[in-house]
Design an enzyme around this catalytic site. Structure first.
Site, mmCIF file in Angstrom:
data_model
loop_
_atom_site.group_PDB
_atom_site.id
_atom_site.type_symbol
_atom_site.label_atom_id
_atom_site.label_comp_id
_atom_site.label_asym_id
_atom_site.label_seq_id
_atom_site.Cartn_x
_atom_site.Cartn_y
_atom_site.Cartn_z
ATOM 1 N N ALA A 12 165.027 -35.160 64.648
ATOM 2 C CA ALA A 12 165.382 -36.378 63.911
ATOM 3 C C ALA A 12 166.523 -36.167 62.913
ATOM 4 O O ALA A 12 167.137 -37.136 62.466
ATOM 5 C CB ALA A 12 164.151 -36.907 63.187
ATOM 6 N N VAL A 37 162.045 -31.597 74.810
ATOM 7 C CA VAL A 37 162.709 -32.147 75.990
ATOM 8 C C VAL A 37 164.143 -32.558 75.661
ATOM 9 O O VAL A 37 164.495 -33.717 75.690
ATOM 10 C CB VAL A 37 161.917 -33.316 76.601
ATOM 11 C CG1 VAL A 37 162.513 -33.731 77.934
ATOM 12 C CG2 VAL A 37 160.472 -32.893 76.805
ATOM 13 N N GLY A 38 164.914 -31.563 75.309
ATOM 14 C CA GLY A 38 166.365 -31.762 75.288
ATOM 15 C C GLY A 38 166.849 -31.172 76.600
ATOM 16 O O GLY A 38 166.119 -31.132 77.579
ATOM 17 N N ASP A 49 174.209 -40.481 82.396
ATOM 18 C CA ASP A 49 175.029 -40.291 83.599
ATOM 19 C C ASP A 49 175.209 -41.629 84.328
ATOM 20 O O ASP A 49 176.283 -41.928 84.843
ATOM 21 C CB ASP A 49 174.346 -39.275 84.525
ATOM 22 C CG ASP A 49 173.909 -38.038 83.758
ATOM 23 O OD1 ASP A 49 174.783 -37.299 83.279
ATOM 24 O OD2 ASP A 49 172.691 -37.825 83.605
ATOM 25 N N HIS A 105 169.960 -33.697 85.626
ATOM 26 C CA HIS A 105 170.985 -33.993 84.614
ATOM 27 C C HIS A 105 171.774 -32.694 84.395
ATOM 28 O O HIS A 105 171.584 -31.978 83.418
ATOM 29 C CB HIS A 105 170.319 -34.457 83.314
ATOM 30 C CG HIS A 105 171.305 -34.645 82.189
ATOM 31 N ND1 HIS A 105 172.343 -35.541 82.228
ATOM 32 C CD2 HIS A 105 171.416 -34.026 80.987
ATOM 33 C CE1 HIS A 105 173.034 -35.474 81.113
ATOM 34 N NE2 HIS A 105 172.494 -34.556 80.341
HETATM 35 C C1 LMR Z 1 175.617 -34.822 77.940
HETATM 36 O O1 LMR Z 1 175.505 -35.004 79.149
HETATM 37 O O2 LMR Z 1 176.567 -35.246 77.275
HETATM 38 C C2 LMR Z 1 174.547 -34.048 77.224
HETATM 39 O O3 LMR Z 1 173.579 -33.620 78.117
HETATM 40 C C3 LMR Z 1 175.105 -32.907 76.434
HETATM 41 C C4 LMR Z 1 175.582 -31.784 77.343
HETATM 42 O O4 LMR Z 1 175.173 -30.655 77.100
HETATM 43 O O5 LMR Z 1 176.367 -32.039 78.256
#
Ligand code: LMR
Length: 358
Positions: free
Chosen positions: A56, A153-154, A183, A211
């Site tokens: 946060a 969950v990053g 995305d 991702h």
């Molecule tokens: C993004 O896609 O911008 C984020 O996941 C940060 C990164 O590490 O690319």
């Protein structure tokens, strides 16, 4: 009960209004008794929901918290108790964020709890937004963060989400999702920029898979509004080599490009994507539209192995998502979908090996 004597200059008499206010949880009934009769108004006020944001004190949360607090995510009449969690060394910064939130004077924010204690934060939650992680730096792949992030969950978002889901088996797997909306939004914007329209005119792009730089942005089923008419993106653009080449790599590499330019990872666009993602869970996807979301792959009809947290096209209704079924998949797409699934299977193996040795 309240008694109000009103003297109106046009009405010779004084009118007596009796107000009775009855409060049941989530509702307020206002009864007005006048000389002419009684009117009862029922005003429904939703109960506050408890929303946790981890990380946060970080960059993404800095944009996200304002959107949550001002009603852009859960609606303009939904009161919120915000729970802010970060690690102990960030408590000073979090204090500043707390002060700023207070200074925003947002009427929907009923309470703000800032803490570094998980047992305080993860209590009676309606929504948990696990943003906290260590952002990657220039030259790193998202999966390089795997070991540093097993409890949040990053990034790597899909595998961290799978790990979180396995670690909390009492919560249904379907309640976990990871962010590929960033995305998805990037893909919409690239198409819109190329066609000279706005991102809103483009719908039904798909992000398949991870991702990461193996994700597959697919516009085979996407539509764009041109001069008031919806047409397929391939038909509208008439540039297959761009769509199968530069478009895909631009979306795949966009996070890295932002990091290279800003020397910091994306924050404003990530916060916007999180808001879009949560708002669609809360209110559902618009009729005729689907969005991309990383979800558990169990039972999908696209040949993606079970037990992966894979991004699919989904529609959402009553806070539950469903796979969009029946989209034809060509050979080009098949290969790319399999490649990103393979990477997710490898990430899963690394994460679980690490967890079992920890
Ligand atoms: C993004 O896609 O911008 C984020 O996941 C940060 C990164 O590490 O690319």
């Amino acid at each position: 009960m309240a008694l109000l004597m009103v003297h109106h200059p046009l009405v010779q008499d004084t009118v007596t209004l009796i107000f009775t206010i009855t409060m049941a949880p989530g509702t307020m009934v206002l009864t007005i008794t006048m000389a002419l009769g009684t009117v009862a108004l029922t005003i429904t006020m939703p109960e506050p929901i408890r929303v946790l944001v981890t990380g946060a004190a970080g960059q993404i949360a800095y944009s996200l918290l304002y959107s949550i607090g001002n009603g852009s995510v859960f609606g303009k009449d939904q009161p919120i108790i915000l729970v802010l969690l970060d690690i102990t060394p960030m408590m000073g910064v979090l204090d500043g964020v707390l002060m700023e939130l207070q200074d925003c004077a947002l009427p929907l924010l009923k309470d703000i709890i800032a803490t570094d204690k998980e047992e305080v934060a993860f209590k009676d939650l309606d929504v948990a937004v696990l943003v906290g992680s260590m952002p990657r730096r220039e030259g790193m792949e998202r999966k390089d963060l795997l070991k540093a992030n097993v409890i949040v969950v990053g990034n790597p978002a899909n595998t961290n989400c799978l790990t979180a889901s396995k670690s909390a088996p009492s919560i249904p797997k379907e309640n976990f999702s990871c962010l590929t909306r960033l995305d998805h939004n990037r893909a919409k914007s690239q198409i819109a920029l190329k066609l000279g329209v706005t991102a809103d005119d483009v719908k039904n792009v798909i992000i398949w898979g991870n991702h990461s730089s193996t994700q597959y942005p697919d516009v085979n089923h996407a539509k764009v509004k041109l001069q008031g008419k919806e047409v397929g993106v391939y038909e509208a653009l008439k540039d297959d080599s761009w769509l199968k080449g530069e478009f895909i790599t631009t979306v795949q590499q966009r996070g890295a490009a932002v990091i290279k330019a800003r020397k910091l990872s994306s924050a404003m666009s990530a916060a916007k994507a999180i808001s879009d993602h949560i708002r669609d869970i809360w209110f559902g996807t618009p009729e005729g539209e689907f969005v991309s979301m990383g979800v558990i792959s169990d039972g999908n009809s696209y040949g993606v192995p079970d037990d992966l947290l894979y991004s699919f096209p989904v529609v959402i209704k009553n806070k539950s998502w469903k796979f969009v079924e029946g989209l034809p998949i060509n050979d080009f797409s098949r290969e790319k979908m399999d490649l990103t699934a393979k990477e997710l299977a490898e990430e899963k193996e690394t994460a679980f090996e690490f967890l079992s040795s920890a």
